[in-house]
Design a protein around this motif. Structure first.
Motif, short mmCIF file in Angstrom:
data_model
loop_
_atom_site.label_atom_id
_atom_site.label_comp_id
_atom_site.label_asym_id
_atom_site.label_seq_id
_atom_site.Cartn_x
_atom_site.Cartn_y
_atom_site.Cartn_z
N ARG A 178 -3.01 -1.68 18.15
CA ARG A 178 -4.21 -2.33 17.62
C ARG A 178 -4.22 -2.19 16.10
N PRO A 179 -4.99 -3.07 15.40
CA PRO A 179 -5.05 -2.93 13.94
C PRO A 179 -5.58 -1.56 13.54
N LEU A 180 -5.12 -1.10 12.39
CA LEU A 180 -5.55 0.22 11.91
C LEU A 180 -6.99 0.24 11.44
N THR A 181 -7.61 1.39 11.58
CA THR A 181 -8.91 1.58 10.92
C THR A 181 -8.60 1.76 9.43
N TRP A 182 -9.64 1.69 8.59
CA TRP A 182 -9.42 1.87 7.15
C TRP A 182 -8.84 3.25 6.85
N THR A 183 -9.37 4.26 7.54
CA THR A 183 -8.85 5.63 7.29
C THR A 183 -7.36 5.67 7.61
N GLU A 184 -7.00 5.11 8.75
CA GLU A 184 -5.59 5.11 9.13
C GLU A 184 -4.75 4.34 8.10
N PHE A 185 -5.30 3.22 7.62
CA PHE A 185 -4.55 2.43 6.64
C PHE A 185 -4.27 3.24 5.37
N TRP A 186 -5.32 3.91 4.83
CA TRP A 186 -5.12 4.64 3.57
C TRP A 186 -4.17 5.82 3.74
N LEU A 187 -4.06 6.32 4.96
CA LEU A 187 -3.13 7.43 5.20
C LEU A 187 -1.72 6.95 5.51
N SER A 188 -1.56 5.66 5.71
CA SER A 188 -0.22 5.12 5.98
C SER A 188 0.56 5.01 4.68
N ARG A 189 1.86 4.79 4.80
CA ARG A 189 2.67 4.66 3.59
C ARG A 189 2.21 3.48 2.76
N HIS A 190 1.97 2.33 3.42
CA HIS A 190 1.52 1.15 2.67
C HIS A 190 0.18 1.42 2.00
N GLY A 191 -0.71 2.11 2.72
CA GLY A 191 -2.02 2.42 2.16
C GLY A 191 -1.89 3.35 0.96
N ALA A 192 -1.03 4.38 1.11
CA ALA A 192 -0.84 5.34 0.03
C ALA A 192 -0.27 4.63 -1.21
N LEU A 193 0.71 3.72 -0.99
CA LEU A 193 1.30 2.99 -2.12
C LEU A 193 0.27 2.07 -2.76
N SER A 194 -0.54 1.41 -1.92
CA SER A 194 -1.58 0.52 -2.46
C SER A 194 -2.55 1.33 -3.32
N ALA A 195 -2.93 2.52 -2.82
CA ALA A 195 -3.86 3.36 -3.56
C ALA A 195 -3.25 3.75 -4.91
N LEU A 196 -1.96 4.08 -4.89
CA LEU A 196 -1.27 4.47 -6.13
C LEU A 196 -1.28 3.31 -7.13
N VAL A 197 -0.93 2.10 -6.64
CA VAL A 197 -0.89 0.92 -7.52
C VAL A 197 -2.29 0.67 -8.09
N LEU A 198 -3.31 0.79 -7.26
CA LEU A 198 -4.68 0.56 -7.73
C LEU A 198 -5.08 1.56 -8.81
N VAL A 199 -4.71 2.83 -8.60
CA VAL A 199 -5.07 3.87 -9.57
C VAL A 199 -4.35 3.60 -10.90
N VAL A 200 -3.02 3.30 -10.82
CA VAL A 200 -2.25 3.05 -12.05
C VAL A 200 -2.83 1.84 -12.78
N ALA A 201 -3.11 0.76 -12.04
CA ALA A 201 -3.66 -0.45 -12.65
C ALA A 201 -5.02 -0.14 -13.30
N GLY A 202 -5.82 0.66 -12.59
CA GLY A 202 -7.15 1.03 -13.10
C GLY A 202 -7.03 1.79 -14.42
N VAL A 203 -6.07 2.72 -14.48
CA VAL A 203 -5.87 3.53 -15.69
C VAL A 203 -5.43 2.62 -16.84
N VAL A 204 -4.45 1.73 -16.56
CA VAL A 204 -3.93 0.84 -17.61
C VAL A 204 -5.04 -0.05 -18.15
N VAL A 205 -5.81 -0.67 -17.24
CA VAL A 205 -6.88 -1.58 -17.65
C VAL A 205 -7.95 -0.85 -18.45
N SER A 206 -8.35 0.35 -17.98
CA SER A 206 -9.43 1.05 -18.69
C SER A 206 -8.95 1.55 -20.06
#
Ligand SMILES: CC(C)(COP(=O)(O)OP(=O)(O)OC[C@H]1O[C@@H](n2cnc3c(N)ncnc32)[C@H](O)[C@@H]1O)[C@@H](O)C(=O)NCCC(=O)NCCS
Ligand SMILES: Nc1ncnc2c1ncn2[C@@H]1O[C@H](COP(=O)(O)OP(=O)(O)OP(=O)(O)O)[C@@H](O)[C@H]1O
Length: 244
Positions: free
Chosen positions: A209-237
């Protein structure tokens, strides 16, 4: 080992922080079902590696049980060791204690590797899941259940062994009736192989079944997405504040 990547991530991890997961625990019919899963999911078994000739597990077991458990090529005679430990609870406990560190670190390493590869589902096929208290870290737990008489008859037919030996092996684990009370999903395997196949298809739908949000953020794709978002956020700010 098969590994699929897709937006749906569903993997198993022993450590709670990575707990979007899938554990397969399959007494009686375990191998056939987990081999079927291999077509869809990631799966691994460790039973042979920890006793491989020259490994640390092998050295400890040979030191404790003596060289008479070895074959001519130096590998452990698994059937001989099995006869010893399944007829003597004390020796079985000793073997478990000797191998437990290598089994658990092997499982952990394998899971990390699979997680890095972005596997959707990792199947742990762990005979002593409850006894080793690994059930705390894995979810959902699937027990393939049969009634005790069918379990005995199938074991006798499979191993062509004596009834005493078969009963010893069965009694070396928690009773299936108890295991089923601890499972998230129970597959009743008292019917035919076709019935099992049908049951199994239903379970596959459940576990993919599709992942819950918690499961997604703990997955490799979720972790990478979080990393990209943080880096982008730092660069933009940074750009924003430097332009003030
Ligand atoms: C005793 C050994 C040598 C027998 O090897 P063999 O090739 O004959 O059987 P295999 O490994 O395929 O196991 C057959 C089945 O026996 C059961 N079993 C295996 N080890 C154990 C154990 N320590 N206690 C209870 N049941 C066990 C499982 O249901 C397993 O599926 C081997 O199973 C072993 O080294 N076991 C101890 C370590 C281990 O695997 N523990 C389980 C960790 S979850
Ligand atoms: N539904 C079924 N109909 C007929 N035979 C079956 C069925 N399910 C399992 N068996 C047979 O029962 C035996 C035990 O199954 P299997 O080897 O998959 O169990 P297992 O849980 O891996 O056992 P172990 O823990 O001892 O390794 C096998 O010979 C298998 O072919």
């Amino acid at each position: 080992m098969q590994c699929h990547t897709s937006p749906i991530l569903f993997f198993n991890f022993i450590l709670k922080p990575f707990h979007s997961n899938f554990t397969l625990f399959l007494p009686k019919k375990k191998k056939i079902v987990s081999n079927t899963l291999l077509l869809f999911l990631s799966h691994f078994g460790l039973s042979t590696d920890v006793l491989k000739k020259g490994s640390r597990g092998w050295k400890k077991v040979v030191a404790a049980f003596g060289e008479n458990i070895l074959q001519a090529d130096g590998e452990v005679d698994r059937s001989k060791l099995g006869q010893i430990v399944f007829s003597d609870p004390g020796k079985r406990q000793l073997l478990n204690q000797l191998l437990a560190p290598y089994i658990s670190s092997g499982i952990l390493l394998e899971i990390v590797k699979l997680w890095m590869r972005g596997c959707q589902v990792i199947v742990l096929d762990v005979p002593l899941l409850f006894e080793a208290k690994m059930d705390k870290w894995t979810k959902p737990i699937i027990v393939v259940w049969v009634d005790p008489e069918t379990q005995l008859q199938r074991l006798l037919a499979r191993d062509r062994t004596s009834e005493e030996d078969a009963r010893n092996r069965i009694n070396a684990q928690m009773a299936l009736d108890l295991k089923r009370t601890k499972a998230d999903i129970v597959i009743d395997n008292t019917g035919s192989l076709d019935d099992l196949n049908e049951e199994f298809k239903k379970v596959l739908l459940q576990v993919t079944r599709p992942l819950t949000w918690t499961e997604f953020w703990l997955s490799r794709h979720g972790a990478l997405s979080a990393l990209v978002l943080v880096v982008a956020g730092v660069v933009v700010s940074r750009k924003f504040y430097s332009s003030l």
